[in-house]
Scaffold this active site. Structure first.
Site, PDB file in Angstrom:
ATOM      1  N   THR A 181      -7.536  -4.986  -9.223  1.00  0.00           N
ATOM      2  CA  THR A 181      -9.030  -5.121  -8.693  1.00  0.00           C
ATOM      3  C   THR A 181      -9.315  -6.677  -8.867  1.00  0.00           C
ATOM      4  O   THR A 181     -10.419  -6.887  -8.171  1.00  0.00           O
ATOM      5  CB  THR A 181      -9.721  -4.225  -9.817  1.00  0.00           C
ATOM      6  OG1 THR A 181      -9.277  -2.790  -9.475  1.00  0.00           O
ATOM      7  CG2 THR A 181     -11.154  -4.431  -9.532  1.00  0.00           C
ATOM      8  N   CYS A 239      -1.844   9.059  -7.880  1.00  0.00           N
ATOM      9  CA  CYS A 239      -3.395   8.599  -7.152  1.00  0.00           C
ATOM     10  C   CYS A 239      -4.204   9.893  -7.726  1.00  0.00           C
ATOM     11  O   CYS A 239      -3.719  10.978  -7.608  1.00  0.00           O
ATOM     12  CB  CYS A 239      -3.207   8.934  -5.543  1.00  0.00           C
ATOM     13  SG  CYS A 239      -4.608   8.668  -4.680  1.00  0.00           S
ATOM     14  N   ASN A 299     -12.847   3.804  -6.519  1.00  0.00           N
ATOM     15  CA  ASN A 299     -12.289   4.128  -5.327  1.00  0.00           C
ATOM     16  C   ASN A 299     -11.793   5.413  -5.279  1.00  0.00           C
ATOM     17  O   ASN A 299     -11.261   5.928  -5.812  1.00  0.00           O
ATOM     18  CB  ASN A 299     -11.402   2.854  -4.988  1.00  0.00           C
ATOM     19  CG  ASN A 299     -10.047   3.322  -4.687  1.00  0.00           C
ATOM     20  OD1 ASN A 299      -9.337   4.135  -3.990  1.00  0.00           O
ATOM     21  ND2 ASN A 299      -9.426   3.009  -6.100  1.00  0.00           N
ATOM     22  N   LYS A 328       0.894  -1.125  -0.121  1.00  0.00           N
ATOM     23  CA  LYS A 328      -0.173   0.102  -0.018  1.00  0.00           C
ATOM     24  C   LYS A 328       1.055   1.159   0.019  1.00  0.00           C
ATOM     25  O   LYS A 328       1.926   1.171   0.699  1.00  0.00           O
ATOM     26  CB  LYS A 328      -0.777  -0.119   1.234  1.00  0.00           C
ATOM     27  CG  LYS A 328      -1.739   1.136   1.615  1.00  0.00           C
ATOM     28  CD  LYS A 328      -2.894   1.340   0.731  1.00  0.00           C
ATOM     29  CE  LYS A 328      -3.863   2.769   0.740  1.00  0.00           C
ATOM     30  NZ  LYS A 328      -4.526   2.998  -0.334  1.00  0.00           N
ATOM     31  N   SER A 329       0.345   2.239  -0.497  1.00  0.00           N
ATOM     32  CA  SER A 329       1.272   3.602  -0.779  1.00  0.00           C
ATOM     33  C   SER A 329       1.348   4.354   0.972  1.00  0.00           C
ATOM     34  O   SER A 329       0.334   4.245   1.589  1.00  0.00           O
ATOM     35  CB  SER A 329       0.695   4.489  -1.468  1.00  0.00           C
ATOM     36  OG  SER A 329       0.772   4.456  -3.016  1.00  0.00           O
TER      37      SER A 329
HETATM   38  C1  FMN Z   1      -9.025  -0.009  -3.607  1.00  0.00           C
HETATM   39  C2  FMN Z   1      -7.701   0.460  -4.325  1.00  0.00           C
HETATM   40  C3  FMN Z   1      -6.688   1.024  -3.689  1.00  0.00           C
HETATM   41  C4  FMN Z   1      -5.516   1.510  -4.365  1.00  0.00           C
HETATM   42  N1  FMN Z   1      -4.554   2.140  -3.448  1.00  0.00           N
HETATM   43  C5  FMN Z   1      -3.429   2.462  -4.390  1.00  0.00           C
HETATM   44  C6  FMN Z   1      -2.357   2.967  -3.558  1.00  0.00           C
HETATM   45  O1  FMN Z   1      -2.282   3.168  -2.470  1.00  0.00           O
HETATM   46  N2  FMN Z   1      -1.129   3.320  -4.390  1.00  0.00           N
HETATM   47  C7  FMN Z   1      -1.018   3.288  -5.685  1.00  0.00           C
HETATM   48  O2  FMN Z   1      -0.349   3.410  -6.507  1.00  0.00           O
HETATM   49  N3  FMN Z   1      -2.231   2.526  -6.403  1.00  0.00           N
HETATM   50  C8  FMN Z   1      -3.113   2.448  -5.749  1.00  0.00           C
HETATM   51  N4  FMN Z   1      -4.408   1.773  -6.418  1.00  0.00           N
HETATM   52  C9  FMN Z   1      -4.306   1.683  -7.796  1.00  0.00           C
HETATM   53  C10 FMN Z   1      -3.701  -0.090  -8.269  1.00  0.00           C
HETATM   54  O3  FMN Z   1      -2.794  -0.118  -7.672  1.00  0.00           O
HETATM   55  C11 FMN Z   1      -3.713   0.025  -9.955  1.00  0.00           C
HETATM   56  O4  FMN Z   1      -2.718   0.845 -10.353  1.00  0.00           O
HETATM   57  C12 FMN Z   1      -5.105   0.270 -10.283  1.00  0.00           C
HETATM   58  O5  FMN Z   1      -6.028  -0.128  -9.728  1.00  0.00           O
HETATM   59  C13 FMN Z   1      -5.202  -0.282 -11.993  1.00  0.00           C
HETATM   60  O6  FMN Z   1      -5.068  -1.947 -11.630  1.00  0.00           O
HETATM   61  P1  FMN Z   1      -6.357  -2.878 -11.427  1.00  0.00           P
HETATM   62  O7  FMN Z   1      -7.314  -2.590 -12.609  1.00  0.00           O
HETATM   63  O8  FMN Z   1      -5.530  -4.132 -11.604  1.00  0.00           O
HETATM   64  O9  FMN Z   1      -6.805  -2.382 -10.253  1.00  0.00           O
HETATM   65  C14 FMN Z   1      -5.273   1.336  -5.669  1.00  0.00           C
HETATM   66  C15 FMN Z   1      -6.674   0.857  -6.490  1.00  0.00           C
HETATM   67  C16 FMN Z   1      -7.711   0.331  -5.630  1.00  0.00           C
HETATM   68  C17 FMN Z   1      -8.601  -0.523  -6.470  1.00  0.00           C
END
Ligand code: FMN
Length: 301
Positions: free
Chosen positions: A262, A128, A69, A43-44
């Protein structure tokens, strides 16, 4: 067959847990590594504990299309995070510490702490889409991106990954500003919104959130294709990876590895072993001996 080496790190497969999904605690990171992930991004984490936004913070689209989100970078703060990294490291896969800040000094401070805690690499969250003063607000300022990446590179020995936003018309320029990084991670979520028509209000407390999941995959594929065709920096693909075919699509677009977020939320942690199996089946059927053979092949036609 699926192993990948990247920036001197060995990944048993190219599937890495994306930042923000079940990766704040060391224990869940270990569980996900045991479920088959080749690597883990945390998590960031920021300089101080943050509560994030009030509920609701997640809206699920119909038919598994994705989610929106706006968690608001909730995190425990860097000072108390060393133990989680120590636990995550026991899983035996590379652990990449994701950090967010608003200035080069803050990123340097966080990167040094993460390095001291024992991470294998750091990932700079420059993307973000819904946190004031952080993420894409910083990550769409080309001069600031260049300064952050070069200052962090000078401050730590571990590889530095820069995670970029798709919410820009200047993707190549921003990627070029970040090209001193050891790898570029594309993409973070796409700015989006949902409205509850009965309440006549946006669903999320923050109104705007980040869209992720299968519906953003074409945006991620395009970003990976464009950046990896243009720049000579390893690219890691993220956005909507749910199946072996999705992962192979990103790799053919130019990614050396992919991150999965996701799909873990929607399908559970068994998604890693399922994607591994599907990739192996496809590669066997198509007489492909290793992931490297597929990287960027779609660019050469
Ligand atoms: C619930 C949630 C929380 C996320 N929190 C972060 C985060 O803290 N830092 C970050 O760089 N990306 C965050 N992301 C983005 C994901 O790492 C990713 O780049 C983005 O969701 C696209 O990939 P996916 O379609 O496989 O989820 C978050 C995504 C989701 C859905």
């Amino acid at each position: 067959m699926l192993s990948v080496s990247l920036n001197g790190m060995f990944f048993k497969n190219p599937l890495i847990l994306a930042s923000g999904i079940l990766d704040e605690s060391g224990d869940t990171m270990v569980r996900i590594a045991r479920a088959g992930a080749g690597g883990i991004v945390t998590k960031s984490i920021g300089s101080k504990e943050r509560a994030g936004y009030p509920n609701p913070v997640i809206y699920e689209l119909p038919d598994g299309m994705g989610i929106i989100n706006a968690i608001g970078l909730a995190n425990p703060g860097i000072d108390s995070y060393g133990d989680e990294i120590k636990i995550a490291k026991t899983a035996g896969v590379p652990v990449i510490g994701s950090i967010f800040g608003s200035s080069p000094e803050e990123f340097v401070f966080l990167a040094k702490k993460m390095e001291r805690y024992g991470v294998d690499a750091v990932e700079l969250n420059l993307s973000c889409p819904h946190a004031r003063g952080y993420g894409m607000e910083v990550g769409t300022d080309k001069e600031l991106v260049e300064e952050i990446v070069s200052e962090v590179k000078k401050a730590v020995r571990v590889p530095v990954w820069a995670k970029l936003t798709p919410n820009t018309h200047s993707l190549i320029e921003i990627a070029t500003s970040a090209s001193a990084a050891d790898a570029l991670v594309l993409i973070n979520t796409v700015r989006g919104m949902a409205i509850d028509i009965d309440a006549r209000l946006p669903v999320l407390s923050n109104r705007v959130g980040g869209l992720s999941g299968p519906c953003i995959k074409p945006i991620g594929i395009r970003a990976v294709y464009e950046v990896s065709s243009e720049l000579n920096v390893p690219v890691i693909g993220v956005g909507g990876v749910t199946s072996g075919r999705d992962a192979i699509e990103y790799i053919m677009a130019g990614a050396k590895a992919v991150e999965v977020g996701t799909a873990v939320y929607l399908r559970g942690i068994s998604v890693f072993s399922q994607i591994v199996r599907e990739m192996e089946e496809w590669m066997l059927k198509n007489d492909v001996g290793g992931v490297e053979e597929l990287v960027g092949v779609a660019q050469r036609r």
